[in-house]
Design a protein around this motif. Structure first.
Motif, short mmCIF file in Angstrom:
data_model
loop_
_atom_site.label_atom_id
_atom_site.label_comp_id
_atom_site.label_asym_id
_atom_site.label_seq_id
_atom_site.Cartn_x
_atom_site.Cartn_y
_atom_site.Cartn_z
N SER A 92 -6.97 12.49 21.35
CA SER A 92 -6.58 10.39 21.83
C SER A 92 -5.56 10.20 20.64
O SER A 92 -5.05 10.00 19.38
N PHE A 93 -4.54 9.16 21.44
CA PHE A 93 -3.26 8.90 20.64
C PHE A 93 -4.54 7.18 20.23
O PHE A 93 -3.20 6.17 19.21
N PHE A 94 -5.11 7.45 20.80
CA PHE A 94 -5.84 6.29 20.32
C PHE A 94 -6.06 5.95 18.87
O PHE A 94 -6.26 4.96 18.02
N ILE A 95 -6.65 7.06 18.92
CA ILE A 95 -6.85 7.40 17.26
C ILE A 95 -5.97 7.63 16.57
O ILE A 95 -6.28 6.36 15.32
N THR A 96 -4.33 8.50 16.90
CA THR A 96 -3.71 7.74 16.41
C THR A 96 -3.20 6.20 15.99
O THR A 96 -2.95 5.43 14.44
N LEU A 97 -3.29 5.91 16.81
CA LEU A 97 -2.42 4.18 17.22
C LEU A 97 -3.71 3.70 16.26
O LEU A 97 -3.33 2.29 15.39
N TYR A 98 -4.77 3.76 16.15
CA TYR A 98 -5.77 2.92 14.96
C TYR A 98 -5.53 3.70 13.47
O TYR A 98 -5.69 2.63 12.68
N ARG A 99 -4.93 4.60 13.39
CA ARG A 99 -5.28 5.16 11.69
C ARG A 99 -3.49 4.49 11.12
O ARG A 99 -3.70 4.10 10.21
N LEU A 100 -2.87 4.14 12.25
CA LEU A 100 -1.41 4.00 11.95
C LEU A 100 -1.75 1.98 11.70
O LEU A 100 -1.16 2.28 10.75
N GLY A 101 -2.21 1.46 11.89
CA GLY A 101 -2.84 0.57 12.09
C GLY A 101 -3.65 -0.11 10.87
O GLY A 101 -3.36 -0.66 10.09
N LYS A 102 -4.59 1.33 11.03
CA LYS A 102 -5.31 0.42 9.34
C LYS A 102 -4.83 0.91 8.15
O LYS A 102 -4.65 -0.10 7.29
N ARG A 103 -3.38 2.25 8.30
CA ARG A 103 -3.20 2.22 7.06
C ARG A 103 -2.09 1.65 6.46
O ARG A 103 -1.94 0.56 5.81
N SER A 104 -1.58 0.71 7.50
CA SER A 104 -0.48 -0.20 7.45
C SER A 104 -1.20 -1.82 6.80
O SER A 104 -0.19 -1.90 5.63
N LEU A 105 -2.12 -1.35 7.59
CA LEU A 105 -2.94 -3.03 7.20
C LEU A 105 -3.06 -2.55 5.55
O LEU A 105 -3.22 -3.86 5.00
N LEU A 106 -3.70 -1.79 5.17
CA LEU A 106 -5.13 -1.79 3.93
C LEU A 106 -3.50 -2.07 3.31
O LEU A 106 -3.32 -1.72 2.06
N ARG A 107 -2.02 -0.76 3.63
CA ARG A 107 -0.81 -1.09 2.70
C ARG A 107 -0.92 -1.96 1.74
O ARG A 107 -0.43 -3.11 0.72
N ARG A 108 -0.47 -3.26 3.32
CA ARG A 108 -0.30 -4.59 3.30
C ARG A 108 -1.20 -5.27 2.53
O ARG A 108 -1.11 -6.30 1.67
N LEU A 109 -2.51 -5.69 2.76
CA LEU A 109 -3.37 -5.85 1.86
C LEU A 109 -3.02 -5.46 0.37
O LEU A 109 -3.62 -6.10 -0.66
N GLY A 110 -3.42 -4.46 -0.06
CA GLY A 110 -2.35 -3.18 -1.62
C GLY A 110 -1.36 -4.17 -1.86
O GLY A 110 -1.71 -4.05 -3.17
N GLY A 111 -0.36 -4.87 -1.41
CA GLY A 111 0.88 -4.97 -2.00
C GLY A 111 1.37 -4.00 -2.08
O GLY A 111 2.54 -3.99 -2.96
N ASN A 112 1.36 -2.74 -1.57
CA ASN A 112 2.20 -1.92 -2.18
C ASN A 112 2.90 -0.97 -0.52
O ASN A 112 3.20 -0.20 -0.55
N SER A 113 2.81 -2.20 -0.24
CA SER A 113 3.77 -1.58 1.21
C SER A 113 5.12 -2.59 1.69
O SER A 113 5.12 -3.46 0.76
N GLN A 114 6.07 -0.86 2.08
CA GLN A 114 7.95 -1.99 2.24
C GLN A 114 7.97 -1.84 3.11
O GLN A 114 9.40 -1.98 3.40
N GLU A 115 6.97 -1.56 4.07
CA GLU A 115 7.07 -1.14 5.63
C GLU A 115 7.53 -2.48 5.94
O GLU A 115 6.32 -3.13 6.05
N SER A 116 7.93 -2.72 6.64
CA SER A 116 8.39 -3.63 7.98
C SER A 116 7.91 -3.63 9.30
O SER A 116 7.68 -2.45 10.04
N ILE A 117 7.84 -4.50 9.58
CA ILE A 117 7.36 -4.89 10.85
C ILE A 117 8.09 -4.06 11.87
O ILE A 117 7.58 -3.21 12.82
#
Length: 169
Positions: A92-117
């Motif tokens: 399901s694409f919803f699984i992909t969407l959930y994983r993308l959101g989770k990964r992005s959030l974890l990167r931001r919380l860990g301070g190692n994300s240079q990913e823009s919105i």
């Protein structure tokens, strides 16, 4: 065991996780295409010819696990040179969407994300396009079906099946 393994799938499908698990199990070096293709992480990529040269050099080595999504300009190098291909296809694409959101959030919380919105939104759009069109699956089925294992997206649930498949080569 010398082996060339290519792990392909949509964004956030579990490619990196599987590659690292296989590295631990069989001791083959892992190359993450995301790490190789960005001049500045998630901001500026190398051009297609530079990417193709990177892939070409990697495929000439004796053994590797390469994981990453694809661009049609270099996918044939990876598919043709791999001993086996593991294609991760979330149901399901919803699984992909959930994983993308989770990964992005974890990167931001860990301070190692240079990913823009903006780049996150582009990733979602790119992932939707890949999910909807299933482009890489058609390319693989056409020429590389015999050496490809398709899994439904759960690396943990399919891990034993993956190890059995790899041991056939």
């Amino acid at each position: 065991m010398k082996m060339k393994i290519y792990i392909i799938g949509n964004a956030a499908s579990g490619k990196s996780t599987l590659a690292e698990k296989l590295k631990e199990k069989i001791g083959i070096r892992v190359y993450h295409l995301d790490d190789l293709f960005w001049k500045i992480k998630y901001t500026e990529q190398y051009d297609i010819s530079e990417k193709k040269n990177i892939v070409k050099k990697l495929t000439l080595t004796d053994e590797w696990i390469i994981e990453g999504s694809f661009t049609e300009e270099y996918i044939s190098l990876l598919l043709d040179n791999a001993d086996c291909i593991i294609c991760i296809v979330p149901k399901s694409f919803f699984i992909t969407l959930y994983r993308l959101g989770k990964r992005s959030l974890l990167r931001r919380l860990g301070g190692n994300s240079q990913e823009s919105i903006k780049s996150f939104a582009e990733m979602i759009q790119w992932a939707w396009h890949n999910h909807k069109n299933r482009i890489f699956q058609g390319i693989i089925r056409e020429k590389h079906q015999q050496k490809t294992l398709f899994i439904d997206g759960s690396v943990d649930r399919n891990y034993d099946k993956i190890l059995l498949f790899i041991n056939l080569y």
